[in-house]
Design an enzyme around this catalytic site. Structure first.
Site, PDB file in Angstrom:
ATOM      1  N   ASP A 188     -12.638   4.413  12.026  1.00 13.70           N
ATOM      2  CA  ASP A 188     -12.444   4.024  13.419  1.00 13.70           C
ATOM      3  C   ASP A 188     -12.076   5.229  14.280  1.00 13.70           C
ATOM      4  O   ASP A 188     -11.779   6.313  13.773  1.00 13.70           O
ATOM      5  CB  ASP A 188     -11.332   2.973  13.524  1.00 13.70           C
ATOM      6  N   TYR A 227      -7.529   5.974   0.578  1.00 11.41           N
ATOM      7  CA  TYR A 227      -6.956   6.275   1.893  1.00 11.41           C
ATOM      8  C   TYR A 227      -5.473   6.605   1.753  1.00 11.41           C
ATOM      9  O   TYR A 227      -4.788   6.102   0.855  1.00 11.41           O
ATOM     10  CB  TYR A 227      -7.084   5.082   2.839  1.00 11.41           C
TER      11      TYR A 227
END
Length: 245
Positions: free
Chosen positions: A52, A111
């Site tokens: 994003d 992540y």
């Protein structure tokens, strides 16, 4: 036509995200422009993770096909020369079989979310971490995080505009680790829903601040309702660290 695998690092701050947009700058767009300047042909760059806006990467993976063959190291150097002045670095390139797909061949994505837990303002890491001034009980956060491990319906933790066909995902790792003022939330899974990691992080911060218990987090998961989620953490602290194949 040779296929090349790229491993890429970038600062997500100036981009609207990975995915190509008509007007706004994107990581994919910056790399495709660099590829065009390198080989003189329009090339589509396919990424493993569609990060994003504002999300960073230490080890994003992509692939591209180029009609003109290049030595892998020369392609890396040419792409790096042409992608300037964007904060993007092609760390490595290698020739791979045509069957390799950066997105669909991936078996796990890793992540890390970085938090600085202190009252003092940020001076050196603005835009790179989330500063949380209230003291966090990271042991409680880690214990609560284990509620989310395994296969679940993560509707609560996905963006309302998420286009995934199913809200079910399998979370392999979700650890909370403190070192001084630094708190890292580390997660691994084959794939994630839109905003899932940041939604989980924001909810875990509520646990760390004492607003929620582990039972509250479990209830939010079971609700399967977006409105049951805690706050969504800002993109600043999120990094795509590595993709496994």
């Amino acid at each position: 036509m040779p296929r090349y695998k790229l491993t890429i690092e970038y600062d997500g701050a100036p981009f609207c995200g990975w995915q190509l947009q008509p007007v706004l700058p994107s990581v994919q767009g910056a790399l495709e422009a660099a590829a065009l300047a390198t080989c003189g042909e329009a090339v589509r760059v396919h990424g493993a993770g569609r990060t994003d806006a504002g999300v960073h990467a230490l080890g994003q993976v992509a692939h591209l096909d180029i009609a003109k063959p290049f030595r892998a190291d020369r392609l890396r150097d040419a792409l790096n020369a042409h992608v300037r002045p964007y904060p993007v670095a092609v760390l490595s390139t290698e020739i791979v079989p045509d069957s390799f797909e950066a997105r669909f061949s991936a078996i796990r994505r890793h992540y890390r979310y970085r938090i600085v837990n202190r009252r003092s303002n940020l001076a050196l890491e603005i835009g790179k971490v989330w500063r949380v001034p209230k003291p966090l009980d990271t042991d409680a956060m880690h214990r609560a995080a284990q509620v989310l491990i395994g296969k679940h319906d993560f509707t609560t933790f996905r963006d309302t505009e998420c286009q995934a066909a199913s809200p079910e995902k399998t979370l392999d790792v979700l650890d909370v680790v403190r070192s001084g003022d630094c708190v890292d939330i580390i997660t691994s899974a084959r794939s994630y829903l839109h905003s899932q990691v940041r939604s989980m992080v924001g909810s875990l911060v509520w646990v760390g601040e004492g607003r929620w218990s582990a039972d509250d987090l479990a209830a939010a998961l079971a609700a399967r309702r977006r409105s049951a989620c805690g706050p969504v953490a800002p993109p600043d602290g999120l990094y795509l660290v590595k993709v496994d194949y």
